[in-house]
Design a protein around this motif. Sequence first.
Motif: not given
Length: 217
Positions: A47-51, A29-31, A53-58, A92-96
């Motif tokens: 960009g920023l991504g969440l994984y 799930d990423r942008c 089932n791998l337990g990782v954010i980058d 840091r990502l913020e949805v305004l």
Amino acid sequence: MPHPLDEYPIHQAPLSIAHVVSSDRNAYDRCYFNAHGRTGEPFLVCGLGLYPNLGVIDAYATVRTGDRQVTVRASDALEDQDRLSPAVGPFRLEVLDPLERIRFTCEGDEHGLGFDLTWQGSFPAVDEAPHVWRSNGKVVLDAQRFAQVGTWEGELRIGGEVIDVRPDTWVGTRDRSWGIRPVGEPEPPARAAAEPIEGFWWNYVPLRFDDFAIVVI
């Protein structure tokens, strides 16, 4: 444990929002964003991504100005991550305002790059058709995405130089995608190794005009 988002009627499966429906290790799930002056320089990609089932954010950011390129990356465990305001390392990502305004910050100045930028969509986000690709029966890609063109406001800091980013001169594109897509270490290819794909054509061209936008896929 329940997730704060579980309070809202947004569930798509009998699971906490903390979990994705698929157990595929490649769930993501990423942008993605890019930002540039109307002259095309400097040019920033981030960009920023969440994984899950791998337990990782980058997250990452790379900017080019003239013949110089500066890159900052960060990665960490996904445990206890606030999905409403994801952050990792200096990012840091913020949805305004959903589908309209996004704030993305990077405090990576010690590495030569930092920014505090707010995205403003110029036209509605474009919902793409789902992408599904199988290789010898296995789902390799099953993803959804939307794209948008817009403007930027804030500041970009490169090696101590502060660049004023104004919406009348700074434009860009972004996309949000999620689903299943090969990430991280490759899986064993199994029978697919004997029948490699020949490749495929992929055109992705967001076009911005004064009064409208076209996204060619």
